[in-house]
Write a protein that holds these residues in place. Sequence first.
Motif, PDB file in Angstrom:
ATOM      1  N   ARG A 226       0.835  -1.094  -0.103  1.00  0.00           N
ATOM      2  CA  ARG A 226       0.031   0.009   0.026  1.00  0.00           C
ATOM      3  C   ARG A 226       0.933   1.209  -0.092  1.00  0.00           C
ATOM      4  O   ARG A 226       0.468   2.263  -0.702  1.00  0.00           O
ATOM      5  CB  ARG A 226      -0.931  -0.014   1.265  1.00  0.00           C
ATOM      6  N   ARG A 227       1.987   1.283   0.914  1.00  0.00           N
ATOM      7  CA  ARG A 227       2.792   2.474   0.837  1.00  0.00           C
ATOM      8  C   ARG A 227       3.312   2.641  -0.559  1.00  0.00           C
ATOM      9  O   ARG A 227       3.672   3.724  -0.812  1.00  0.00           O
ATOM     10  CB  ARG A 227       3.910   2.329   1.905  1.00  0.00           C
ATOM     11  N   ILE A 228       3.964   1.618  -1.283  1.00  0.00           N
ATOM     12  CA  ILE A 228       4.513   1.897  -2.412  1.00  0.00           C
ATOM     13  C   ILE A 228       3.523   2.500  -3.359  1.00  0.00           C
ATOM     14  O   ILE A 228       3.952   3.129  -4.235  1.00  0.00           O
ATOM     15  CB  ILE A 228       5.339   0.425  -3.054  1.00  0.00           C
ATOM     16  N   GLU A 229       2.536   2.016  -3.520  1.00  0.00           N
ATOM     17  CA  GLU A 229       1.361   2.259  -4.532  1.00  0.00           C
ATOM     18  C   GLU A 229       0.813   3.703  -4.229  1.00  0.00           C
ATOM     19  O   GLU A 229       0.661   4.514  -5.049  1.00  0.00           O
ATOM     20  CB  GLU A 229      -0.009   1.621  -4.244  1.00  0.00           C
ATOM     21  N   THR A 230       1.032   3.998  -2.877  1.00  0.00           N
ATOM     22  CA  THR A 230       0.855   5.636  -2.530  1.00  0.00           C
ATOM     23  C   THR A 230       1.748   6.380  -3.114  1.00  0.00           C
ATOM     24  O   THR A 230       1.637   7.468  -3.638  1.00  0.00           O
ATOM     25  CB  THR A 230       0.853   5.696  -0.857  1.00  0.00           C
ATOM     26  N   LEU A 231       3.260   5.974  -2.811  1.00  0.00           N
ATOM     27  CA  LEU A 231       4.217   6.688  -3.352  1.00  0.00           C
ATOM     28  C   LEU A 231       4.358   6.850  -4.731  1.00  0.00           C
ATOM     29  O   LEU A 231       4.651   7.647  -5.275  1.00  0.00           O
ATOM     30  CB  LEU A 231       5.447   6.219  -2.777  1.00  0.00           C
ATOM     31  N   GLU A 232       4.101   5.903  -5.442  1.00  0.00           N
ATOM     32  CA  GLU A 232       3.882   5.955  -7.000  1.00  0.00           C
ATOM     33  C   GLU A 232       2.952   6.754  -7.500  1.00  0.00           C
ATOM     34  O   GLU A 232       3.075   7.622  -8.324  1.00  0.00           O
ATOM     35  CB  GLU A 232       3.626   4.545  -7.442  1.00  0.00           C
ATOM     36  N   SER A 233       1.645   6.752  -6.732  1.00  0.00           N
ATOM     37  CA  SER A 233       0.715   7.755  -7.155  1.00  0.00           C
ATOM     38  C   SER A 233       1.251   9.180  -6.883  1.00  0.00           C
ATOM     39  O   SER A 233       0.936  10.175  -7.903  1.00  0.00           O
ATOM     40  CB  SER A 233      -0.652   7.527  -6.662  1.00  0.00           C
ATOM     41  N   ILE A 234       1.985   9.586  -5.877  1.00  0.00           N
ATOM     42  CA  ILE A 234       2.408  10.745  -5.445  1.00  0.00           C
ATOM     43  C   ILE A 234       3.562  11.316  -6.680  1.00  0.00           C
ATOM     44  O   ILE A 234       3.500  12.253  -7.022  1.00  0.00           O
ATOM     45  CB  ILE A 234       3.111  10.927  -4.084  1.00  0.00           C
ATOM     46  N   LEU A 235       4.232  10.314  -6.943  1.00  0.00           N
ATOM     47  CA  LEU A 235       5.088  10.627  -8.173  1.00  0.00           C
ATOM     48  C   LEU A 235       4.620  10.753  -9.530  1.00  0.00           C
ATOM     49  O   LEU A 235       4.882  11.511 -10.045  1.00  0.00           O
ATOM     50  CB  LEU A 235       6.223   9.400  -8.043  1.00  0.00           C
ATOM     51  N   ASP A 236       3.638  10.257  -9.697  1.00  0.00           N
ATOM     52  CA  ASP A 236       3.115  10.122 -10.951  1.00  0.00           C
ATOM     53  C   ASP A 236       2.131  11.569 -11.003  1.00  0.00           C
ATOM     54  O   ASP A 236       2.351  12.338 -12.184  1.00  0.00           O
ATOM     55  CB  ASP A 236       1.756   9.189 -11.172  1.00  0.00           C
ATOM     56  N   ALA A 237       1.663  12.014 -10.016  1.00  0.00           N
ATOM     57  CA  ALA A 237       1.054  13.280  -9.968  1.00  0.00           C
ATOM     58  C   ALA A 237       2.214  14.461  -9.977  1.00  0.00           C
ATOM     59  O   ALA A 237       2.037  15.736 -10.702  1.00  0.00           O
ATOM     60  CB  ALA A 237       0.286  13.541  -8.594  1.00  0.00           C
ATOM     61  N   GLU A 238       3.402  14.196  -9.219  1.00  0.00           N
ATOM     62  CA  GLU A 238       4.240  15.396  -9.078  1.00  0.00           C
ATOM     63  C   GLU A 238       5.384  15.283 -10.350  1.00  0.00           C
ATOM     64  O   GLU A 238       5.806  16.311 -10.991  1.00  0.00           O
ATOM     65  CB  GLU A 238       4.961  15.390  -7.783  1.00  0.00           C
ATOM     66  N   THR A 239       5.663  14.114 -10.592  1.00  0.00           N
ATOM     67  CA  THR A 239       6.562  13.832 -12.012  1.00  0.00           C
ATOM     68  C   THR A 239       6.186  13.077 -12.845  1.00  0.00           C
ATOM     69  O   THR A 239       6.531  11.914 -12.677  1.00  0.00           O
ATOM     70  CB  THR A 239       7.868  13.411 -11.183  1.00  0.00           C
ATOM     71  N   PRO A 240       5.364  13.334 -13.771  1.00  0.00           N
ATOM     72  CA  PRO A 240       4.554  12.470 -14.631  1.00  0.00           C
ATOM     73  C   PRO A 240       5.376  11.505 -15.535  1.00  0.00           C
ATOM     74  O   PRO A 240       5.068  10.345 -15.742  1.00  0.00           O
ATOM     75  CB  PRO A 240       3.978  13.615 -15.606  1.00  0.00           C
ATOM     76  N   GLY A 241       6.715  11.760 -15.881  1.00  0.00           N
ATOM     77  CA  GLY A 241       7.371  10.991 -16.649  1.00  0.00           C
ATOM     78  C   GLY A 241       8.446  10.138 -15.702  1.00  0.00           C
ATOM     79  O   GLY A 241       9.341   9.620 -16.558  1.00  0.00           O
ATOM     80  N   TRP A 242       8.432   9.968 -14.812  1.00  0.00           N
ATOM     81  CA  TRP A 242       9.241   9.233 -13.933  1.00  0.00           C
ATOM     82  C   TRP A 242       9.573   7.718 -14.233  1.00  0.00           C
ATOM     83  O   TRP A 242      10.664   7.091 -14.076  1.00  0.00           O
ATOM     84  CB  TRP A 242       8.965   9.418 -12.176  1.00  0.00           C
ATOM     85  N   ARG A 243       8.417   7.119 -14.561  1.00  0.00           N
ATOM     86  CA  ARG A 243       8.581   5.821 -15.002  1.00  0.00           C
ATOM     87  C   ARG A 243       9.489   5.378 -16.091  1.00  0.00           C
ATOM     88  O   ARG A 243      10.214   4.622 -16.352  1.00  0.00           O
ATOM     89  CB  ARG A 243       7.390   5.031 -15.039  1.00  0.00           C
ATOM     90  N   ARG A 244       9.126   6.392 -17.101  1.00  0.00           N
ATOM     91  CA  ARG A 244       9.718   6.241 -18.407  1.00  0.00           C
ATOM     92  C   ARG A 244      11.224   6.450 -18.163  1.00  0.00           C
ATOM     93  O   ARG A 244      12.173   5.811 -18.819  1.00  0.00           O
ATOM     94  CB  ARG A 244       9.415   7.049 -19.393  1.00  0.00           C
ATOM     95  N   ARG A 245      11.790   7.450 -17.339  1.00  0.00           N
ATOM     96  CA  ARG A 245      13.106   7.594 -17.170  1.00  0.00           C
ATOM     97  C   ARG A 245      13.919   6.752 -16.518  1.00  0.00           C
ATOM     98  O   ARG A 245      14.972   6.542 -16.677  1.00  0.00           O
ATOM     99  CB  ARG A 245      13.140   9.244 -16.210  1.00  0.00           C
ATOM    100  N   ARG A 246      13.017   6.141 -15.333  1.00  0.00           N
ATOM    101  CA  ARG A 246      13.579   5.361 -14.785  1.00  0.00           C
ATOM    102  C   ARG A 246      13.922   3.784 -15.617  1.00  0.00           C
ATOM    103  O   ARG A 246      14.936   3.170 -15.499  1.00  0.00           O
ATOM    104  CB  ARG A 246      12.572   4.668 -13.462  1.00  0.00           C
ATOM    105  N   ALA A 247      12.987   3.726 -16.571  1.00  0.00           N
ATOM    106  CA  ALA A 247      13.244   2.394 -17.481  1.00  0.00           C
ATOM    107  C   ALA A 247      14.415   2.876 -18.367  1.00  0.00           C
ATOM    108  O   ALA A 247      15.028   1.885 -18.787  1.00  0.00           O
ATOM    109  CB  ALA A 247      12.165   2.082 -18.250  1.00  0.00           C
ATOM    110  N   ASP A 248      14.641   4.047 -18.818  1.00  0.00           N
ATOM    111  CA  ASP A 248      15.734   4.544 -19.884  1.00  0.00           C
ATOM    112  C   ASP A 248      17.106   4.432 -19.199  1.00  0.00           C
ATOM    113  O   ASP A 248      17.882   4.339 -19.757  1.00  0.00           O
ATOM    114  CB  ASP A 248      15.328   5.651 -20.148  1.00  0.00           C
ATOM    115  N   GLY A 249      17.260   4.403 -17.690  1.00  0.00           N
ATOM    116  CA  GLY A 249      18.474   3.992 -17.088  1.00  0.00           C
ATOM    117  C   GLY A 249      18.877   5.555 -16.423  1.00  0.00           C
ATOM    118  O   GLY A 249      19.971   5.596 -15.864  1.00  0.00           O
ATOM    119  N   GLU A 250      18.221   6.505 -16.116  1.00  0.00           N
ATOM    120  CA  GLU A 250      18.751   7.661 -15.483  1.00  0.00           C
ATOM    121  C   GLU A 250      18.558   7.588 -14.036  1.00  0.00           C
ATOM    122  O   GLU A 250      17.860   6.894 -13.510  1.00  0.00           O
ATOM    123  CB  GLU A 250      17.565   8.889 -16.193  1.00  0.00           C
TER     124      GLU A 250
END
Length: 79
Positions: free
Chosen positions: A55-79
């Motif tokens: 639940r905490r991870i899902e909450t943190l991911e939703s906060i990151l999605d709201a504040e930094t929309p492209g964070w998943r793509r950057r993470r997958a690219d290796g940044e």
Amino acid sequence: MEEIIIVPMAIFGLFVAPIWIIMYYRAKRQNQGALAEDERAELDRLSAAVVAMRRRIETLESILDAETPGWRRRRADGE
């Protein structure tokens, strides 16, 4: 005199000992898969911790999605 000792030993060896051995290993095999009460309690506690962490991870991911929309793509690219 020796017959008095030999007869009970023969009866024990032929009838009691094999049944005793069979019952012992049957009980041992049945208890192998079972968890002890304290192990079961620890497993339940760890399971609850996993649910809370998920639940905490899902909450943190939703906060990151709201504040930094492209964070998943950057993470997958290796940044």
